[in-house]
Design a protein around this motif. Structure first.
Motif, PDB file in Angstrom:
ATOM      1  N   MET A  74      -1.381  -8.551  -0.471  1.00  0.00           N
ATOM      2  CA  MET A  74      -1.838  -8.010   0.810  1.00  0.00           C
ATOM      3  C   MET A  74      -1.933  -6.473   0.734  1.00  0.00           C
ATOM      4  O   MET A  74      -1.308  -5.848  -0.126  1.00  0.00           O
ATOM      5  N   PRO A  75      -2.668  -5.846   1.669  1.00  0.00           N
ATOM      6  CA  PRO A  75      -2.894  -4.395   1.555  1.00  0.00           C
ATOM      7  C   PRO A  75      -1.650  -3.535   1.759  1.00  0.00           C
ATOM      8  O   PRO A  75      -1.652  -2.362   1.402  1.00  0.00           O
ATOM      9  N   ASP A  76      -0.589  -4.109   2.330  1.00  0.00           N
ATOM     10  CA  ASP A  76       0.659  -3.353   2.499  1.00  0.00           C
ATOM     11  C   ASP A  76       1.548  -3.496   1.269  1.00  0.00           C
ATOM     12  O   ASP A  76       2.742  -3.228   1.322  1.00  0.00           O
ATOM     13  N   MET A  77       0.967  -3.900   0.160  1.00  0.00           N
ATOM     14  CA  MET A  77       1.729  -4.136  -1.077  1.00  0.00           C
ATOM     15  C   MET A  77       2.525  -2.904  -1.503  1.00  0.00           C
ATOM     16  O   MET A  77       2.104  -1.768  -1.278  1.00  0.00           O
ATOM     17  N   HIS A  78       3.667  -3.135  -2.080  1.00  0.00           N
ATOM     18  CA  HIS A  78       4.328  -2.100  -2.857  1.00  0.00           C
ATOM     19  C   HIS A  78       5.229  -2.755  -3.870  1.00  0.00           C
ATOM     20  O   HIS A  78       5.495  -3.960  -3.809  1.00  0.00           O
ATOM     21  N   GLN A  79       5.674  -1.958  -4.798  1.00  0.00           N
ATOM     22  CA  GLN A  79       6.494  -2.450  -5.904  1.00  0.00           C
ATOM     23  C   GLN A  79       7.817  -2.976  -5.372  1.00  0.00           C
ATOM     24  O   GLN A  79       8.473  -2.333  -4.558  1.00  0.00           O
ATOM     25  N   GLY A  80       8.188  -4.153  -5.845  1.00  0.00           N
ATOM     26  CA  GLY A  80       9.488  -4.706  -5.467  1.00  0.00           C
ATOM     27  C   GLY A  80      10.340  -4.860  -6.709  1.00  0.00           C
ATOM     28  O   GLY A  80      10.366  -3.988  -7.570  1.00  0.00           O
ATOM     29  N   TYR A  81      11.006  -5.993  -6.825  1.00  0.00           N
ATOM     30  CA  TYR A  81      11.835  -6.271  -8.009  1.00  0.00           C
ATOM     31  C   TYR A  81      11.426  -7.656  -8.510  1.00  0.00           C
ATOM     32  O   TYR A  81      11.909  -8.659  -8.042  1.00  0.00           O
ATOM     33  N   GLY A  82      10.483  -7.719  -9.414  1.00  0.00           N
ATOM     34  CA  GLY A  82      10.016  -9.014  -9.922  1.00  0.00           C
ATOM     35  C   GLY A  82       8.697  -9.390  -9.299  1.00  0.00           C
ATOM     36  O   GLY A  82       7.645  -9.302  -9.914  1.00  0.00           O
ATOM     37  N   PHE A  83       8.733  -9.797  -8.034  1.00  0.00           N
ATOM     38  CA  PHE A  83       7.558 -10.205  -7.277  1.00  0.00           C
ATOM     39  C   PHE A  83       7.173  -9.034  -6.378  1.00  0.00           C
ATOM     40  O   PHE A  83       8.043  -8.396  -5.800  1.00  0.00           O
ATOM     41  N   PRO A  84       5.875  -8.724  -6.235  1.00  0.00           N
ATOM     42  CA  PRO A  84       5.552  -7.553  -5.403  1.00  0.00           C
ATOM     43  C   PRO A  84       5.778  -7.838  -3.918  1.00  0.00           C
ATOM     44  O   PRO A  84       5.628  -8.977  -3.477  1.00  0.00           O
ATOM     45  N   ILE A  85       6.120  -6.819  -3.163  1.00  0.00           N
ATOM     46  CA  ILE A  85       6.162  -6.953  -1.717  1.00  0.00           C
ATOM     47  C   ILE A  85       4.701  -7.041  -1.255  1.00  0.00           C
ATOM     48  O   ILE A  85       3.862  -6.265  -1.714  1.00  0.00           O
ATOM     49  N   SER A  92      -4.807   1.379   8.756  1.00  0.00           N
ATOM     50  CA  SER A  92      -5.693   1.068   7.612  1.00  0.00           C
ATOM     51  C   SER A  92      -5.367  -0.315   7.041  1.00  0.00           C
ATOM     52  O   SER A  92      -6.261  -1.058   6.629  1.00  0.00           O
ATOM     53  N   VAL A  93      -4.075  -0.639   7.026  1.00  0.00           N
ATOM     54  CA  VAL A  93      -3.654  -1.965   6.537  1.00  0.00           C
ATOM     55  C   VAL A  93      -4.262  -3.047   7.426  1.00  0.00           C
ATOM     56  O   VAL A  93      -4.851  -4.037   6.951  1.00  0.00           O
ATOM     57  N   VAL A  94      -4.160  -2.843   8.739  1.00  0.00           N
ATOM     58  CA  VAL A  94      -4.663  -3.849   9.684  1.00  0.00           C
ATOM     59  C   VAL A  94      -6.194  -3.900   9.651  1.00  0.00           C
ATOM     60  O   VAL A  94      -6.785  -4.984   9.716  1.00  0.00           O
ATOM     61  N   ASP A  95      -6.839  -2.750   9.508  1.00  0.00           N
ATOM     62  CA  ASP A  95      -8.308  -2.753   9.379  1.00  0.00           C
ATOM     63  C   ASP A  95      -8.723  -3.586   8.169  1.00  0.00           C
ATOM     64  O   ASP A  95      -9.754  -4.269   8.199  1.00  0.00           O
ATOM     65  N   VAL A 133      -6.629  -9.630  -4.556  1.00  0.00           N
ATOM     66  CA  VAL A 133      -6.018  -8.505  -3.841  1.00  0.00           C
ATOM     67  C   VAL A 133      -6.846  -8.189  -2.600  1.00  0.00           C
ATOM     68  O   VAL A 133      -8.035  -7.890  -2.712  1.00  0.00           O
ATOM     69  N   PHE A 134      -6.233  -8.270  -1.441  1.00  0.00           N
ATOM     70  CA  PHE A 134      -6.908  -7.895  -0.198  1.00  0.00           C
ATOM     71  C   PHE A 134      -6.610  -6.418   0.045  1.00  0.00           C
ATOM     72  O   PHE A 134      -5.486  -6.066   0.443  1.00  0.00           O
ATOM     73  N   VAL A 135      -7.591  -5.580  -0.206  1.00  0.00           N
ATOM     74  CA  VAL A 135      -7.309  -4.149  -0.125  1.00  0.00           C
ATOM     75  C   VAL A 135      -8.625  -3.360  -0.022  1.00  0.00           C
ATOM     76  O   VAL A 135      -9.650  -3.789  -0.564  1.00  0.00           O
ATOM     77  N   SER A 136      -8.595  -2.250   0.684  1.00  0.00           N
ATOM     78  CA  SER A 136      -9.750  -1.354   0.716  1.00  0.00           C
ATOM     79  C   SER A 136      -9.669  -0.455  -0.523  1.00  0.00           C
ATOM     80  O   SER A 136      -8.617  -0.378  -1.169  1.00  0.00           O
ATOM     81  N   GLU A 137     -10.746   0.218  -0.827  1.00  0.00           N
ATOM     82  CA  GLU A 137     -10.743   1.060  -2.027  1.00  0.00           C
ATOM     83  C   GLU A 137      -9.671   2.157  -1.910  1.00  0.00           C
ATOM     84  O   GLU A 137      -8.969   2.465  -2.863  1.00  0.00           O
TER      85      GLU A 137
END
Lengths: 136, 483
Positions: B66-77, B458-461, B31-35
């Motif tokens: 990616m850090p812009d993740m969100h819940q999708g349907y099956g596979f995450p966005i 923040s996503v781009v950072d 997971v590419f993400v800041s805290e």
């Protein structure tokens, strides 16, 4: 209002999710259709009523729900029609559908597709219930 | 349920859910993400969906988020998954219904100051010329034969008919034409839906946006792309319309049977898949490529209408009203690519759903002018907030199958947005901020409000800090057209 059949929206970050319940499978299909149209903000034109008939063959109840709603979405895009009355009959693995409606006067939002995501038709005290996630 | 304590911290911008988290995982999740963004992401089921995705047969490396993740349907966005080619699987749900939904960026020599008095008029002209809204058809009505040509030729179809320049086509991912597209694997229903919709925007989160290039972070790359501070740029965000939706629906249905035939066990029916070398897998690949080419052509025709609108409104009022293509990139796609996995270069199918290809400098498949700087990556924000232009890096090639983020990512549900934000109020507020809004539906506008999205900066950072993309330019909106 029929206490034994209905739908309500469930929170979903990106898409739309509906909880639908009914006493039996054909009522569940009709309620799911009403819920989908309600989420889309569809308003029917005041025009002569139109009827469409179609048949579906299905492997299980979840596939039937996806196929039935997808069929309605196709009528929406191809003929700009939506329906508010349904006569549905299930015989084994076949559905015979007779639906009545009118041209779409206005539609606020688009449903891209009906998904199988976590879909499971469950038996409840009142009959059947299911959650349906739509890609929007 | 995945908890923060289930993740191992690799660095400030990288976390891992080990394979041992759940017995059916075939690879770990990276997971590419800041805290801070991780804590936001824990509010929905994105990471649970990433764990489910990690059960697909034939996966290599990690499933990436990616850090812009969100819940999708099956596979995450915001998800990326690479499966071994040709015996690994391909999953239509891991690409999405809007196949080759993507972004096109056009640059200009028009200064914001000279265009400012005419931006409202420009927004109206863009809205008039570019059909948008639910189920709307366009100016073109293609015969079935013509549609089949478009499916095979993609942007080249548009070039032959005067809707594109050679430079437009060259500056499009894959030259705007995926090889191996075969319309015989596309249903009649999909073709019927696709014929009237070429050159249309659609609804939902799709938009055309005029931006101001606010700040340049990478002068060399910006110069090559023709982006200058104080000048206008334009983004087109849309996909393959009803054609792609139908292709995906058809194959998700077909694959319900395929998983049984191939003995594939999955935690979610929406993840259905088939081996790429199976008849079902080959048919989907051929049909998916048709939809990808449809989307490239769709954005190209829209770019043509956009240029007409610019000429009509600004032609006699500014020195040059021309728009040059910076790049066109998909963020819902499955592509056969060669990547380094465990020391070996192998062919894989990279599923990117809400994730953008981000090839680093020197890689094949990039236009000559971008070889030195890396591939442009387009990260649209939400209307009212910034968008970003990035470039791919060597880091993205080594750690994320040449992929990075695709946008801001939703954080608020549509139902909550509808309840808390009034579309007309939002429109007035954005207009008050100097952003001209043209929207077909106020309810749709409310669902897409900036408050419903994460902070794109923040996503781009995060992707920049993780080294899987590099900042080039920050854009801010001045006019938005939504379906």
């Amino acid at each position: 209002m029929d206490q034994h059949a209905g739908f309500r929206e469930v929170e979903h970050t990106a898409d739309w999710e509906l909880h639908v319940w009914a006493a039996d499978l054909v009522t569940l299909l009709a309620q799911a259709a009403r819920g989908m149209y309600a989420l889309s903000g569809i308003r029917l034109a005041e025009a002569p009523r139109l009827e469409r008939r179609f048949k579906l063959v299905f492997a299980d109840r979840e596939s039937l729900l996806v196929d039935f709603l997808s069929e309605l979405l196709f009528y929406g895009e191809d003929e700009h029609l939506a329906f508010d009355a349904y006569q549905l009959a299930v015989d084994g693995a076949r559905l015979k559908a007779q639906v009545w409606g009118a041209p779409i006067e206005d539609q606020a939002k688009e449903v891209k597709a009906v998904t199988y995501h976590r879909m499971k038709v469950t038996e409840t005290e009142g009959g059947l219930a299911v959650n349906i996630v739509f890609d929007v | 349920m995945v908890a923060v304590s289930d993740l191992k911290k690799i660095s400030d911008y990288e976390w891992e859910i080990p394979k041992t988290f759940r017995g059916d995982m075939r690879v770990p999740v990276r997971v590419f993400v800041s805290e801070r963004l991780l804590n936001e992401a824990m509010r929905d089921k994105s990471l649970e969906q990433a764990v489910n995705a990690a059960t697909l047969p034939g996966l290599v490396g990690h499933v990436l988020v990616m850090p812009d993740m969100h819940q999708g349907y099956g596979f995450p966005i915001g998800g990326v998954a690479a499966t071994r080619y040709p015996d690994g699987v391909i999953s239509p749900g891991a690409i999405g219904y809007d196949i080759n939904c993507g972004v096109r960026l056009l640059g200009s020599q028009i200064t914001f100051e000279e265009a400012r008095p005419y931006l409202g008029e420009l927004a109206t002209a863009l809205d008039r010329k570019c059909p948008s809204g639910v189920g709307k058809g366009g100016q073109l009505r293609l015969s079935e034969r013509e549609l089949e040509r478009l499916c095979v030729e993609g942007s080249r179809w548009a070039l032959k008919r005067g809707y594109a320049s050679e430079a437009d086509v060259r500056r499009t991912e894959e030259g705007g034409q995926l090889k191996g597209a075969d319309p015989s694997h596309v249903s009649e229903r999909a073709k019927k839906r696709g014929r009237p919709q070429v050159g249309t925007l659609g609804a939902g989160n799709h938009f055309i946006e005029v931006d101001l290039v606010e700040k340049i972070y990478h002068p060399q790359a910006a110069q090559v792309m023709g982006l200058e501070e104080g000048k206008l740029a334009l983004q087109i965000h849309c996909g393959s319309r009803g054609f792609g939706h139908q292709v995906c629906s058809d194959y998700v249905r077909t694959f319900q049977g395929a998983v049984k035939r191939y003995g594939i066990q999955l935690p979610d029916r929406e993840l259905v898949c088939a081996p790429m070398d199976s008849p079902e897998g080959e048919a989907y690949l051929a049909a998916m490529r048709c939809a990808a080419n449809y989307a490239f052509a769709n954005r190209q025709v829209l770019a043509h209408w956009v240029r007409e609108a610019f000429e009509e409104v600004l032609g006699r009022r500014v020195r040059s009203a021309g728009l040059h293509q910076v790049y066109d990139i998909a963020h819902n796609m499955g592509k056969i690519e060669t990547h380094q996995v465990e020391g070996k270069r192998i062919q894989v199918c990279v599923h990117r759903k809400g994730a953008t290809r981000a090839f680093g400098p020197g890689y094949e498949g990039l236009p000559e002018e971008y070889r030195e700087i890396g591939q442009p990556v387009l990260v649209p924000g939400s209307m009212g907030t910034a968008s970003w232009v990035l470039v791919g890096t060597e880091g993205s090639m080594q750690r994320s199958f040449g992929s990075t983020c695709h946008g801001a990512g939703r954080t608020m549900s549509r139902s909550k947005a509808k309840k808390t934000i009034w579309g007309e109020d939002l429109r007035k507020r954005l207009e008050g901020d100097g952003i001209h809004i043209r929207a077909g539906s106020m309810a749709g506008l409310a669902e897409e409000a900036p408050a419903a999205y994460k902070d794109v900066d923040s996503v781009v950072d995060t992707v920049s800090g993780a080294g899987i993309a590099k900042k080039v330019a920050r854009l801010t909106p001045v006019a938005v057209v939504k379906g």
